[in-house]
Each structure stands twice: as structure tokens, then as C-alpha cells.
Design an enzyme around this catalytic site. Structure first.
Site, PDB file in Angstrom:
ATOM      1  N   ASN A   9       0.746  -1.200  -0.089  1.00 38.00           N
ATOM      2  CA  ASN A   9      -0.043   0.222  -0.083  1.00 38.00           C
ATOM      3  C   ASN A   9       0.958   1.336   0.124  1.00 38.00           C
ATOM      4  O   ASN A   9       1.450   1.669   1.102  1.00 38.00           O
ATOM      5  CB  ASN A   9      -1.035  -0.019   1.270  1.00 38.00           C
ATOM      6  CG  ASN A   9      -1.996   1.094   1.267  1.00 38.00           C
ATOM      7  OD1 ASN A   9      -1.585   2.322   0.683  1.00 38.00           O
ATOM      8  ND2 ASN A   9      -3.036   1.016   1.963  1.00 38.00           N
ATOM      9  N   ASP A  68      -0.782  -6.130  11.028  1.00 39.58           N
ATOM     10  CA  ASP A  68      -1.907  -6.763  10.690  1.00 39.58           C
ATOM     11  C   ASP A  68      -2.971  -5.978  11.924  1.00 39.58           C
ATOM     12  O   ASP A  68      -2.570  -5.580  12.891  1.00 39.58           O
ATOM     13  CB  ASP A  68      -1.975  -8.110  10.891  1.00 39.58           C
ATOM     14  CG  ASP A  68      -3.207  -8.779  10.461  1.00 39.58           C
ATOM     15  OD1 ASP A  68      -3.802  -8.448   9.450  1.00 39.58           O
ATOM     16  OD2 ASP A  68      -3.555 -10.092  10.937  1.00 39.58           O
ATOM     17  N   ARG A 177      -3.634   1.950  13.959  1.00 40.27           N
ATOM     18  CA  ARG A 177      -2.458   2.037  13.497  1.00 40.27           C
ATOM     19  C   ARG A 177      -1.461   2.985  13.753  1.00 40.27           C
ATOM     20  O   ARG A 177      -0.377   3.150  13.762  1.00 40.27           O
ATOM     21  CB  ARG A 177      -2.972   1.719  11.861  1.00 40.27           C
ATOM     22  CG  ARG A 177      -1.543   1.745  10.962  1.00 40.27           C
ATOM     23  CD  ARG A 177      -1.959   1.583   9.392  1.00 40.27           C
ATOM     24  NE  ARG A 177      -2.227   0.137   9.366  1.00 40.27           N
ATOM     25  CZ  ARG A 177      -3.477   0.034   9.170  1.00 40.27           C
ATOM     26  NH1 ARG A 177      -4.309   1.071   8.846  1.00 40.27           N
ATOM     27  NH2 ARG A 177      -4.077  -1.144   8.830  1.00 40.27           N
TER      28      ARG A 177
END
Length: 191
Positions: A9, A68, A177
Site C-alpha cells: 500500500n 496486521d 495503526r
């Protein structure tokens, strides 16, 4: 120092590079010619982050970190959790995942949930784990156009908006995150 972020990404890569000290050069999987499909077969977020980081370190020899993330919904016994990306089955599709979650919660009065990110860093033969949690609630319908994944149906604690209604700067300060990456960055900055 060169450090691989095990992601494909480009937005995540750019976001993290901005947070790192200038002495660290961040490399993508593409930069190291890694086009492997790394299976996420662990039953925990930490396990999947370790699988990805270990694959890169073992096969390519680089210091590396991988992450993750999962959405854990209290009333659904912390589902979808490690299966968040594939909750509605294959092919993985955010719209189908959100629709399935909203259907499964249609009668739920308890809408408490949390996003959790686990990061595994392999650095000079040692392994370090960092995590970030953002608590909130699952909305009854989608709100907002920004973000990705479950963002339109998740409202973080203390806000009356969804993640999909926030700017990326605002979301990164409070998101799971963002918090995990801040821990990673402060660890790397002290080296």
C-alpha cells in the site's frame, strides 16, 4: 538505516515515512523485488504480523516490520478480529464486510468495538512487538466517504463522527495503526 515495511500500500508507506527520522530509509516490498503472496494463516494479529516480517527477513535478509489489523466487536465475541479483511468471504470486499457486520448487529444494543493493530519489527536478529488500540462504537449505518475498510461504520470514543468523516491527519493521531506506528517510531528514534 534501511528498513522494509512489508506492505504493498503506497499510501501507508508514504504516511509512515513522514513519521520516521530522516536517518531511516523506508523500502517497500516492490523496492526489494518481493512479489510473493504472503499467506496470513495465523490465528492472531500478532501471529500474522510475525509471519509477514519473518518471511521478508528470512528470504531477503532485510530488517523489516509488518502489521496486521482487526476490528473486534464486543457483542460478537470479538469477531471479525483476525478475519476482518475476509469477513464476508472471498473476494475480500470492504462493502460486503460492512454489510455483513451491520446485518449481524441489527438487533444489538451493545455496539462497543475496538480496532487493534499489531506491528512486528525484526531488527538486527531481534524481534519487537508494538500495538495500538482505538475503542469506539459500530454505527447503525455508513457515514462518510474517506478512509477504507470499516471506517464508515466505526466511530471512535469521544467523537460523533466516523473514521470515514475525518481527515487522514485527524484519524492518524487517534487510530489504532497511528498509535502502533507512533510506538514503533519512538523506539526507532532512540536507536
Amino acid at each position: 538505516m534501511k528498513l522494509v515495511f512489508a506492505t504493498n500500500n503506497p499510501n501507508k508507506l508514504q504516511e509512515v515515512q513522514k513519521m520516521l527520522p530522516p536517518s531511516i530509509q523506508l523500502l517497500s516490498l516492490k523496492d526489494i523485488d518481493c512479489f510473493d503472496e504472503i499467506e496470513e494463516t495465523a490465528i492472531t494479529l500478532e501471529g500474522n504480523a510475525k509471519l509477514k516480517a519473518n518471511h521478508i527477513t528470512d528470504k531477503f535478509g532485510y530488517n523489516c516490520f509488518a502489521d496486521d489489523t482487526g476490528l473486534e466487536v464486543e457483542t460478537l465475541n470479538n469477531e471479525p478480529g483476525v478475519y476482518s479483511a475476509r469477513y464476508a468471504g472471498e473476494p475480500a470486499n470492504a462493502e460486503n464486510n460492512m454489510n455483513k457486520l451491520l446485518t449481524n448487529m441489527s438487533d444489538a444494543s451493545n455496539r462497543k468495538a475496538q480496532f487493534r493493530t499489531s506491528i512486528c519489527l525484526n531488527l538486527d536478529g531481534k524481534q519487537f512487538l508494538f500495538d495500538g488500540v482505538c475503542k469506539g462504537d459500530i454505527l447503525t449505518h455508513k457515514k462518510g466517504e474517506k478512509g477504507f475498510g470499516y471506517d464508515p461504520i466505526f466511530s471512535p470514543e469521544g467523537y460523533d463522527t466516523s473514521f470515514a468523516e475525518m481527515s487522514s491527519e485527524q484519524k492518524n493521531k487517534i487510530s489504532h495503526r497511528g498509535l502502533a506506528i507512533q510506538k514503533l517510531v519512538s523506539f526507532l528514534s532512540e536507536l
